[in-house]
Design a protein around this motif. Structure first.
Motif, PDB file in Angstrom:
ATOM      1  N   SER A  40      20.762  32.934  42.235  1.00 53.56           N
ATOM      2  CA  SER A  40      20.728  31.469  42.238  1.00 53.56           C
ATOM      3  C   SER A  40      19.141  30.851  42.242  1.00 53.56           C
ATOM      4  O   SER A  40      18.400  31.677  42.631  1.00 53.56           O
ATOM      5  CB  SER A  40      21.479  31.145  43.777  1.00 53.56           C
ATOM      6  N   LEU A  41      19.299  29.674  42.435  1.00 51.20           N
ATOM      7  CA  LEU A  41      18.009  29.142  42.173  1.00 51.20           C
ATOM      8  C   LEU A  41      17.933  27.923  43.105  1.00 51.20           C
ATOM      9  O   LEU A  41      18.841  27.026  43.238  1.00 51.20           O
ATOM     10  CB  LEU A  41      17.855  28.683  40.605  1.00 51.20           C
ATOM     11  N   PHE A  42      16.883  27.775  43.834  1.00 52.05           N
ATOM     12  CA  PHE A  42      16.413  26.438  44.713  1.00 52.05           C
ATOM     13  C   PHE A  42      15.388  25.726  43.800  1.00 52.05           C
ATOM     14  O   PHE A  42      14.342  26.303  43.566  1.00 52.05           O
ATOM     15  CB  PHE A  42      15.952  26.651  45.973  1.00 52.05           C
ATOM     16  N   LEU A  43      15.891  24.608  43.082  1.00 51.07           N
ATOM     17  CA  LEU A  43      15.009  23.792  42.185  1.00 51.07           C
ATOM     18  C   LEU A  43      14.495  22.762  42.884  1.00 51.07           C
ATOM     19  O   LEU A  43      15.113  21.943  43.417  1.00 51.07           O
ATOM     20  CB  LEU A  43      15.674  23.500  41.148  1.00 51.07           C
ATOM     21  N   ALA A  44      13.095  22.536  42.904  1.00 54.89           N
ATOM     22  CA  ALA A  44      12.580  21.183  43.781  1.00 54.89           C
ATOM     23  C   ALA A  44      11.660  20.311  42.599  1.00 54.89           C
ATOM     24  O   ALA A  44      11.059  20.702  42.083  1.00 54.89           O
ATOM     25  CB  ALA A  44      11.700  21.668  44.672  1.00 54.89           C
ATOM     26  N   LEU A  45      12.113  19.111  42.382  1.00 52.97           N
ATOM     27  CA  LEU A  45      11.746  18.257  41.234  1.00 52.97           C
ATOM     28  C   LEU A  45      10.651  17.405  42.233  1.00 52.97           C
ATOM     29  O   LEU A  45      10.957  16.700  42.899  1.00 52.97           O
ATOM     30  CB  LEU A  45      12.425  17.395  40.697  1.00 52.97           C
ATOM     31  N   LEU A 178      20.395  23.189  44.685  1.00 53.44           N
ATOM     32  CA  LEU A 178      20.853  24.543  44.920  1.00 53.44           C
ATOM     33  C   LEU A 178      21.773  24.841  43.660  1.00 53.44           C
ATOM     34  O   LEU A 178      22.554  24.261  43.612  1.00 53.44           O
ATOM     35  CB  LEU A 178      21.212  24.865  46.037  1.00 53.44           C
ATOM     36  N   ILE A 179      21.347  25.617  42.855  1.00 48.55           N
ATOM     37  CA  ILE A 179      22.212  26.082  41.659  1.00 48.55           C
ATOM     38  C   ILE A 179      22.685  27.539  41.559  1.00 48.55           C
ATOM     39  O   ILE A 179      21.840  28.612  41.791  1.00 48.55           O
ATOM     40  CB  ILE A 179      21.253  25.694  40.353  1.00 48.55           C
ATOM     41  N   ASP A 180      23.795  27.656  41.441  1.00 54.57           N
ATOM     42  CA  ASP A 180      24.389  29.253  41.851  1.00 54.57           C
ATOM     43  C   ASP A 180      24.230  29.993  40.585  1.00 54.57           C
ATOM     44  O   ASP A 180      23.575  29.336  39.424  1.00 54.57           O
ATOM     45  CB  ASP A 180      26.135  29.211  42.157  1.00 54.57           C
ATOM     46  N   ARG A 181      24.221  31.145  40.629  1.00 54.34           N
ATOM     47  CA  ARG A 181      23.941  32.033  39.300  1.00 54.34           C
ATOM     48  C   ARG A 181      24.708  31.932  38.100  1.00 54.34           C
ATOM     49  O   ARG A 181      24.336  32.440  37.238  1.00 54.34           O
ATOM     50  CB  ARG A 181      23.857  33.652  39.694  1.00 54.34           C
ATOM     51  N   GLY A 183      25.173  28.726  37.246  1.00 52.23           N
ATOM     52  CA  GLY A 183      24.632  27.644  36.501  1.00 52.23           C
ATOM     53  C   GLY A 183      25.388  26.461  36.983  1.00 52.23           C
ATOM     54  O   GLY A 183      24.945  25.194  36.503  1.00 52.23           O
ATOM     55  N   LEU A 184      25.914  26.328  38.160  1.00 59.14           N
ATOM     56  CA  LEU A 184      26.769  25.175  38.665  1.00 59.14           C
ATOM     57  C   LEU A 184      25.869  24.662  40.135  1.00 59.14           C
ATOM     58  O   LEU A 184      25.349  25.528  40.747  1.00 59.14           O
ATOM     59  CB  LEU A 184      28.066  25.268  39.228  1.00 59.14           C
ATOM     60  N   VAL A 185      25.664  23.375  40.174  1.00 60.73           N
ATOM     61  CA  VAL A 185      25.182  22.736  41.257  1.00 60.73           C
ATOM     62  C   VAL A 185      25.801  22.719  42.453  1.00 60.73           C
ATOM     63  O   VAL A 185      27.098  22.302  42.495  1.00 60.73           O
ATOM     64  CB  VAL A 185      24.725  21.267  40.876  1.00 60.73           C
ATOM     65  N   ARG A 186      25.376  23.215  43.786  1.00 59.39           N
ATOM     66  CA  ARG A 186      26.131  23.493  44.834  1.00 59.39           C
ATOM     67  C   ARG A 186      25.629  22.623  45.976  1.00 59.39           C
ATOM     68  O   ARG A 186      26.385  22.462  46.893  1.00 59.39           O
ATOM     69  CB  ARG A 186      26.106  24.918  45.090  1.00 59.39           C
ATOM     70  N   TRP A 187      24.370  22.104  45.957  1.00 60.93           N
ATOM     71  CA  TRP A 187      24.044  21.286  46.907  1.00 60.93           C
ATOM     72  C   TRP A 187      22.797  20.471  46.365  1.00 60.93           C
ATOM     73  O   TRP A 187      22.004  20.911  45.383  1.00 60.93           O
ATOM     74  CB  TRP A 187      23.612  22.134  48.008  1.00 60.93           C
ATOM     75  N   THR A 188      22.707  19.058  46.692  1.00 68.17           N
ATOM     76  CA  THR A 188      21.422  18.458  46.630  1.00 68.17           C
ATOM     77  C   THR A 188      20.963  17.482  47.468  1.00 68.17           C
ATOM     78  O   THR A 188      21.690  17.236  48.411  1.00 68.17           O
ATOM     79  CB  THR A 188      21.891  17.213  45.382  1.00 68.17           C
ATOM     80  N   HIS A 189      19.798  17.128  47.293  1.00 70.90           N
ATOM     81  CA  HIS A 189      19.176  16.407  48.282  1.00 70.90           C
ATOM     82  C   HIS A 189      17.941  15.359  47.486  1.00 70.90           C
ATOM     83  O   HIS A 189      17.254  15.831  46.807  1.00 70.90           O
ATOM     84  CB  HIS A 189      18.159  17.027  49.226  1.00 70.90           C
ATOM     85  N   ALA A 211      21.945  25.222  54.221  1.00 72.41           N
ATOM     86  CA  ALA A 211      22.560  24.748  52.866  1.00 72.41           C
ATOM     87  C   ALA A 211      22.667  25.792  52.100  1.00 72.41           C
ATOM     88  O   ALA A 211      23.719  25.775  51.473  1.00 72.41           O
ATOM     89  CB  ALA A 211      21.522  23.614  52.254  1.00 72.41           C
ATOM     90  N   ALA A 212      22.048  26.839  52.064  1.00 69.88           N
ATOM     91  CA  ALA A 212      22.144  27.976  50.928  1.00 69.88           C
ATOM     92  C   ALA A 212      23.336  28.811  51.428  1.00 69.88           C
ATOM     93  O   ALA A 212      24.206  29.158  50.792  1.00 69.88           O
ATOM     94  CB  ALA A 212      20.788  28.818  50.905  1.00 69.88           C
ATOM     95  N   GLU A 213      23.359  28.794  52.811  1.00 71.16           N
ATOM     96  CA  GLU A 213      24.439  29.836  53.389  1.00 71.16           C
ATOM     97  C   GLU A 213      25.757  29.129  53.565  1.00 71.16           C
ATOM     98  O   GLU A 213      26.382  29.614  53.130  1.00 71.16           O
ATOM     99  CB  GLU A 213      24.056  30.083  54.831  1.00 71.16           C
ATOM    100  N   THR A 214      25.564  27.886  53.569  1.00 66.88           N
ATOM    101  CA  THR A 214      27.015  26.855  53.466  1.00 66.88           C
ATOM    102  C   THR A 214      27.467  26.851  52.101  1.00 66.88           C
ATOM    103  O   THR A 214      28.569  26.910  51.915  1.00 66.88           O
ATOM    104  CB  THR A 214      26.757  25.606  54.093  1.00 66.88           C
ATOM    105  N   ALA A 215      26.554  26.305  51.234  1.00 71.71           N
ATOM    106  CA  ALA A 215      26.857  25.741  49.845  1.00 71.71           C
ATOM    107  C   ALA A 215      27.120  27.113  48.876  1.00 71.71           C
ATOM    108  O   ALA A 215      28.162  26.801  47.851  1.00 71.71           O
ATOM    109  CB  ALA A 215      26.239  25.060  49.269  1.00 71.71           C
ATOM    110  N   LEU A 216      26.419  27.899  49.026  1.00 70.43           N
ATOM    111  CA  LEU A 216      26.400  28.965  47.937  1.00 70.43           C
ATOM    112  C   LEU A 216      27.518  30.260  48.592  1.00 70.43           C
ATOM    113  O   LEU A 216      27.997  30.847  47.798  1.00 70.43           O
ATOM    114  CB  LEU A 216      25.148  29.646  47.856  1.00 70.43           C
ATOM    115  N   GLY A 217      27.411  30.476  49.893  1.00 70.51           N
ATOM    116  CA  GLY A 217      27.989  31.752  50.472  1.00 70.51           C
ATOM    117  C   GLY A 217      27.534  33.151  50.013  1.00 70.51           C
ATOM    118  O   GLY A 217      26.700  33.118  48.950  1.00 70.51           O
TER     119      GLY A 217
END
Length: 224
Positions: A40-45, A178-181, A183-189, A211-217
């Protein structure tokens, strides 16, 4: 306050748009495909390095990345400036965070991170808004003054590239995903999603990990 955004952020459950960007570490390029099926990936722009709020968030992300990595989540920050300008900055302010550069904000557009229109109404509201997003100032200040005060604390002097980035980018907002492995978006800010008082505010390390623990599991094998 209606900020009249020109883009709508990508929705939860949607497939994250791919990207391929120059990597600061000299490894060539980094893409979303590098992580798909593996982590999974935490992507910050972020915007350019002219933004003192972004510079602080980059430092925070570098400190948070090991906690996410322990959960099987990689971290990538995207800075909207030329590669050589980023290399100059991080030469004097090294970071362990993996960073890519995107001076044209193509990734922001792909992920729908809004860039509000600088209408007279927005400018008037900004003049009245006072912020202290990192708690470093003695009191909340108007947005421009808060940014200048933080830059003074840093001893940061903008160069010509920073000035050009600022003129081209402002008032581009910032976003984290937060993008799961798969490739789906699971959380945004998205910055300022609750109004102008959110300028410069980024999720804390605790909020990101939660957020990672809740959104991705937790998936099989102990990774996300």
């Amino acid at each position: 306050m209606n900020m009249q955004p020109t883009l709508v952020p990508i929705a939860l459950g949607e497939r994250a748009p791919d990207f391929s960007l120059p990597a600061l570490d000299g490894s060539g390029s980094v893409s979303l495909a590098d992580f798909r099926g593996r982590n999974s990936l935490f992507l910050a722009l972020f915007v350019g390095l002219w933004c003192p709020f972004c510079r602080r968030a980059i430092a925070q992300m570098a400190a948070t990345a090991p906690q996410l990595q322990a959960l099987g989540i990689e971290t990538l920050g995207v800075v909207a400036t030329e590669l050589e300008n980023a290399r100059l900055y991080f030469k004097f302010r090294p970071s362990r965070l993996r960073i890519a550069t995107d001076p044209t904000l193509s990734t922001h557009r792909a992920y729908g991170v809004p860039k509000p229109l600088p209408t007279p109404e927005l400018m008037a509201a900004l003049a009245e808004t006072r912020v202290n997003p990192t708690g470093e100032l003695a009191e909340p200040l108007p947005v421009r003054q808060a940014a200048e005060a933080l830059a003074q604390l840093d001893g940061y002097i903008e160069n010509q590239t920073d000035h050009a980035d600022l003129e081209r980018q402002w008032p581009q907002l910032k976003g984290q995903f937060l993008i799961d492995r798969e490739g789906l978006v699971r959380w945004t800010h998205i910055e300022c999603s609750e109004g102008l008082a959110g300028i410069g505010k980024f999720p804390s390390a605790q909020e990101i990990v939660a957020a990672a623990e809740t959104a991705l599991g937790r998936e099989e094998g102990g990774s996300y």
